[in-house]
Enzyme design. Structure first.
Site, PDB file in Angstrom:
ATOM      1  N   CYS A 113      46.586   8.064  14.280  1.00  0.00           N
ATOM      2  CA  CYS A 113      47.437   7.024  13.688  1.00  0.00           C
ATOM      3  C   CYS A 113      47.600   7.148  12.177  1.00  0.00           C
ATOM      4  O   CYS A 113      48.442   6.475  11.590  1.00  0.00           O
ATOM      5  CB  CYS A 113      46.897   5.645  14.050  1.00  0.00           C
ATOM      6  N   HIS A 251      49.459   0.922   8.980  1.00  0.00           N
ATOM      7  CA  HIS A 251      49.524   1.289  10.390  1.00  0.00           C
ATOM      8  C   HIS A 251      49.503   0.011  11.218  1.00  0.00           C
ATOM      9  O   HIS A 251      48.699  -0.894  10.977  1.00  0.00           O
ATOM     10  CB  HIS A 251      48.334   2.180  10.748  1.00  0.00           C
ATOM     11  N   ASN A 281      51.690  -1.038  18.786  1.00  0.00           N
ATOM     12  CA  ASN A 281      51.084   0.044  18.012  1.00  0.00           C
ATOM     13  C   ASN A 281      51.728   1.347  18.471  1.00  0.00           C
ATOM     14  O   ASN A 281      51.499   1.799  19.584  1.00  0.00           O
ATOM     15  CB  ASN A 281      49.579   0.056  18.259  1.00  0.00           C
TER      16      ASN A 281
END
Length: 324
Positions: A113, A251, A281
């Site tokens: 990520c 993020h 996400n």
């Protein structure tokens, strides 16, 4: 040394909208539970015929249009992903072909990520040596590696891609980049099978080892204990203070956790930009998707300082400071 700037941004998400009730059905959780735990309301999942490269290429085209250049002007394509089309060749090779960027070198980076920030660092280094333009794409299709019965992960993730075009001497200036990896914590987030350590053979598949796994409690502790200090260290090394930051693009891990992190960072003039309520996400795509959306809606003004902050598997953390 000529500085590297962001010339354009773009994003792409699949058409299919997946509600919390649908995503959480097999795991036994409902809409209210997911919103309370994560602030996510829906996400997008790729169609069966779509792979990571398809989403990446679509985001790349959008970024090229935004930058006003063609694929033929690209010197390099870097794709940040932890869900490649195949273990090899690199997904970036497929993207290069889909875009028709015949003169561009193309490779992947897997920093999970945090991947988009790591990819920015790699592309910046290449451009300062050879010039030209770079296309940096974060893209992931996590829906293919989620265990439908695991409530800790299945409701968190969506699919998507975001992209930035970089060039020398113009655009939104990249003032500084910093990247960190804490390999001793690499077991907190992983897909156990599918590599040279443990091939995805029948025994591994029967055991469900092809699925993404995460120690959510330990990951949250990592974010709470390390991210504030690392962020403040990065700002200090970049020669700016908390009051100088106008925008925070993190993020898009978990909305509840990000609210807590943002409060701890104490950036008094900054706006935190979130897209996770609609997209979940999206892994390495989450920062460039969110940046592209903020840019498209006119959130940034000339001179604004934008702080990008990635964190995730590895465990890794990456930061970039962009002056719009």
């Amino acid at each position: 040394m000529t500085e590297v700037g962001v010339l354009g941004t773009g994003a792409h998400v699949p058409d299919r909208v997946v509600s919390n009730d649908e995503a959480g059905a097999a795991a036994g959780v409902d809409d209210a539970w997911v919103i309370r735990k994560t602030a996510i309301r829906e996400r997008r999942w790729a169609a069966p015929e779509q792979a990571t490269s398809d989403l990446a290429a679509s985001a790349g085209r959008a970024a090229l249009r935004s930058a006003g250049i063609t694929a033929g002007q690209l010197s390099v394509i870097v794709v940040a992903t932890s869900t490649p089309d195949r273990p090899q060749p690199p997904t970036a090779a497929y993207v290069q072909h889909l875009l028709g960027a015949v003169d561009a070198a193309a490779f992947d980076i897997n920093a999970v990520c945090s991947g988009e920030v790591f990819a920015l660092a790699a592309a910046e280094g290449i451009l300062t040596r050879r010039g030209g333009h770079a296309l940096v794409i974060g893209a992931d299709v996590y829906s293919r590696i989620l265990n439908p019965a695991d409530r800790r992960t299945v409701v968190l993730f969506g699919d998507g891609a975001g992209a930035m075009v970089l060039g020398l001497g113009r655009g939104a200036r990249i003032r500084s980049i910093s990247a960190h990896t804490f390999g001793e914590l690499s077991g907190l987030i992983e897909v156990p099978a599918g590599g040279s350590r443990l091939p995805a053979d029948r025994a591994a598949l029967d055991a469900g080892l092809q699925y993404f796994t995460m120690d959510g409690r330990a990951v949250r502790s990592f974010v709470e204990e390390r991210l504030p200090l690392l962020t403040k260290q990065f700002l200090h090394e970049s020669g700016v203070g908390p009051d100088d930051i106008g925008h925070f693009v993190p993020h898009q891990a978990n909305g509840v956790m990000l609210d807590s992190l943002f409060a701890e960072l104490a950036l008094p003039r900054a706006t935190m930009h979130l897209t996770l309520t609609r997209y979940g996400n999206t892994g390495a795509a989450s920062i460039p998707i969110t940046l592209a959306e903020a840019a498209r809606t006119g959130a940034f003004r000339p001179g604004d300082l934008v702080l990008l902050a990635g964190f995730g598997g590895g465990m890794a953390a990456g930061f970039a400071l962009v002056e719009w």
